[in-house]
Design an enzyme around this catalytic site. Structure first.
Site, PDB file in Angstrom:
ATOM      1  N   ASP A 130      14.719  21.363   3.708  1.00 44.06           N
ATOM      2  CA  ASP A 130      14.871  21.535   2.257  1.00 44.06           C
ATOM      3  C   ASP A 130      15.377  22.947   1.940  1.00 44.06           C
ATOM      4  OD1 ASP A 130      12.540  22.911   2.829  1.00 44.06           O
ATOM      5  OD2 ASP A 130      11.340  21.990   1.242  1.00 44.06           O
ATOM      6  N   SER A 131      15.531  23.772   2.977  1.00 46.96           N
ATOM      7  CA  SER A 131      16.231  25.050   2.799  1.00 46.96           C
ATOM      8  C   SER A 131      17.648  24.815   2.287  1.00 46.96           C
ATOM      9  CB  SER A 131      16.267  25.826   4.128  1.00 46.96           C
ATOM     10  OG  SER A 131      16.764  25.010   5.172  1.00 46.96           O
TER      11      SER A 131
ATOM     12  N   ASP B 167      13.551  16.736   6.035  1.00 50.51           N
ATOM     13  CA  ASP B 167      12.409  17.281   5.283  1.00 50.51           C
ATOM     14  C   ASP B 167      12.051  16.392   4.101  1.00 50.51           C
ATOM     15  OD1 ASP B 167      10.839  19.518   5.761  1.00 50.51           O
ATOM     16  OD2 ASP B 167      12.434  20.928   5.240  1.00 50.51           O
TER      17      ASP B 167
ATOM     18  N   LYS C  69       9.713  15.535   8.102  1.00 52.87           N
ATOM     19  CA  LYS C  69       8.849  16.725   8.218  1.00 52.87           C
ATOM     20  C   LYS C  69       8.136  16.952   6.883  1.00 52.87           C
ATOM     21  CE  LYS C  69      10.453  21.188   8.337  1.00 52.87           C
ATOM     22  NZ  LYS C  69       9.785  21.803   7.159  1.00 52.87           N
TER      23      LYS C  69
ATOM     24  N   GLU D 214       5.172  19.778   4.944  1.00 55.45           N
ATOM     25  CA  GLU D 214       4.386  21.008   5.013  1.00 55.45           C
ATOM     26  C   GLU D 214       2.932  20.713   4.664  1.00 55.45           C
ATOM     27  OE1 GLU D 214       6.136  24.049   2.553  1.00 55.45           O
ATOM     28  OE2 GLU D 214       8.129  23.738   3.420  1.00 55.45           O
TER      29      GLU D 214
ATOM     30  N   GLU E 112       5.511  28.509  11.087  1.00 52.58           N
ATOM     31  CA  GLU E 112       6.414  29.473  10.439  1.00 52.58           C
ATOM     32  C   GLU E 112       5.685  30.767  10.091  1.00 52.58           C
ATOM     33  OE1 GLU E 112       8.893  27.993   7.246  1.00 52.58           O
ATOM     34  OE2 GLU E 112       9.553  30.018   6.710  1.00 52.58           O
TER      35      GLU E 112
HETATM   36  O1  KIV Z   1      13.680  23.871   5.371  1.00 56.07           O
HETATM   37  C1  KIV Z   1      13.864  24.363   6.490  1.00 56.07           C
HETATM   38  O2  KIV Z   1      14.987  24.675   6.910  1.00 56.07           O
HETATM   39  C2  KIV Z   1      12.681  24.587   7.330  1.00 56.07           C
HETATM   40  C3  KIV Z   1      12.872  25.371   8.579  1.00 56.07           C
HETATM   41  C4  KIV Z   1      13.101  26.788   8.255  1.00 56.07           C
HETATM   42  C5  KIV Z   1      11.760  25.182   9.532  1.00 56.07           C
HETATM   43  O3  KIV Z   1      11.631  24.136   7.009  1.00 56.07           O
END
Ligand code: KIV
Length: 281
Positions: free
Chosen positions: A49-50, A88, A118, A120, A187
Site C-alpha cells: 500500500d506504499s 497488501d 498482507k 498489519e 518493520e
Molecule cells: O507497503 C509496503 O510497501 C510495505 C513494505 C514496506 C513492507 O508494507
C-alpha cells in the site's frame, strides 16, 4: 535453494520453507513493466500500500483503496511467473473482523491472481489471520512499525527500544506465527529484537529497517533505485540513481524538440530514412 511447485513459480509453502535458509529477496512492485523486470530476480514481490505514497503522492498509506490495490495487484500478478506475489490489504479493509477481512481478501485473490495477502497487526489480528488461513487465504503478517497505525503510535521511529515495547512486539510475532501466517514483515525494529523474534518463531521474518538478523529483506523498489524522493531513510540503500537519469533524459528530449532535431527522419512515416545521394560530381 528455492522450492518450486512443478513450475518455476515460488509458492507460499516454498517461502515458508526458507526459514533459516538462503535469505529471501523481496521488493515492491506496482506496475506491469517493473514486475516483469523484477520477477526473475526476486523471491517475493509485494504490491504494497506504499503505492499510495510512491505513485499517488499521498502523505500516508491511509487513503489507499481496495480498487487501487486490485488494479495494481492485477497488473503485477499477471506479469509474474516466478516470484510469489503478495498484495497488501489497505487500511479499513480488514480491521472490523474476520468476515470483512475474508470478503476483501477473497476479492483481492480472485481479481488479481496473487498468491497471498498482507495485513498489519499483532495479537489483535491473530483471530482474523487464523480465520483466513483456515479458509484458503495465505497471510503475510506485518509487525513492529506499522504505517497504517501511525496516527495512534505517533511516528516512524524505530520500535523496541524500551523493554515493554520489545515484549509487546515479541508477543505480536508469536501470535501472528501461531495464527498461521506463512511469514512476517518486521518493520523499523531495533536489531536485538529483530534477532530475538527471528530466533523465536518458526516462520521467516522479512526485515525492513530490522537488521540482517531477519530471514529475508524487503525494500520499496522506488527507494532502492533513487526514484521516490530526495529523503532516504537510514534503512534504505540506494543501488541506482534513476531519478537524475530520468531528469537528464527529459532535458535532452526537451533540447531536441526545441531545436527540431527530434523527430529525425528515422522516426517519421513517409520520409526517406537516409537522404538520397546527390548526382556524382
Ligand atoms: O507497503 C509496503 O510497501 C510495505 C513494505 C514496506 C513492507 O508494507
Amino acid at each position: 535453494m528455492s522450492v518450486h511447485a512443478g513450475t518455476d513459480r515460488i509458492t507460499v509453502p516454498a517461502i515458508r520453507a526458507r526459514k533459516g535458509g538462503e535469505p529471501l529477496v523481496c521488493l515492491t512492485a506496482y506496475s506491469a513493466p517493473v514486475a516483469s523486470l523484477l520477477d526473475p530476480i526476486a523471491d517475493l514481490l509485494l504490491v504494497g500500500d506504499s503505492v499510495g505514497m510512491v505513485l499517488y503522492g499521498m502523505d500516508s498509506t491511509l487513503g489507499v483503496t481496495m480498487d487501487m490495490m486490485v488494479a495494481h495487484g492485477r497488473a503485477v500478478a499477471h506479469r509474474c511467473g516466478h516470484a510469489c506475489v503478495v498484495v497488501d490489504m489497505p487500511f479499513g479493509s480488514y480491521e472490523e473482523g474476520p468476515e470483512q477481512a475474508f470478503r476483501n481478501a477473497a476479492r483481492i485473490m480472485r481479481e488479481t491472481g496473487c498468491a497471498a495477502v498482507k495485513m498489519e497487526g499483532g495479537i489483535e489480528l491473530a483471530g482474523t489471520i487464523e480465520f483466513l488461513v483456515r479458509r484458503g487465504i495465505p497471510v503475510l503478517g506485518h509487525i513492529g512499525l506499522m504505517p497504517q497505525s501511525v496516527n495512534v503510535s505517533g511516528g516512524f521511529s524505530a520500535r523496541g527500544r524500551d523493554k515493554a515495547e520489545a515484549r509487546a512486539i515479541l508477543a505480536d510475532a508469536h501470535a501472528v506465527a501461531a495464527a498461521g501466517a506463512f511469514a512476517v514483515v518486521v518493520e523499523g525494529t531495533v536489531e536485538p529484537l529483530a534477532r530475538q523474534i527471528t530466533e523465536a518463531i518458526a516462520i521467516p521474518t522479512i526485515g525492513i529497517g530490522a537488521s540482517p538478523a531477519c530471514d529475508g529483506q524487503i525494500l520499496v523498489t522506488d527507494d532502492m533505485v533513487g526514484l521516490f524522493s530526495d529523503f532516504t531513510p537510514r534503512f534504505v540503500k540506494r543501488y541506482a540513481e534513476i531519478g537524475p537519469t530520468l531528469a537528464a533524459a527529459a532535458e535532452a528530449y526537451a533540447r531536441d524538440v526545441r531545436s527540431r532535431s527530434f523527430p529525425g527522419p528515422e522516426h517519421c512515416f513517409g520520409v526517406p530514412k537516409t537522404k538520397p545521394k546527390g548526382p556524382a560530381q
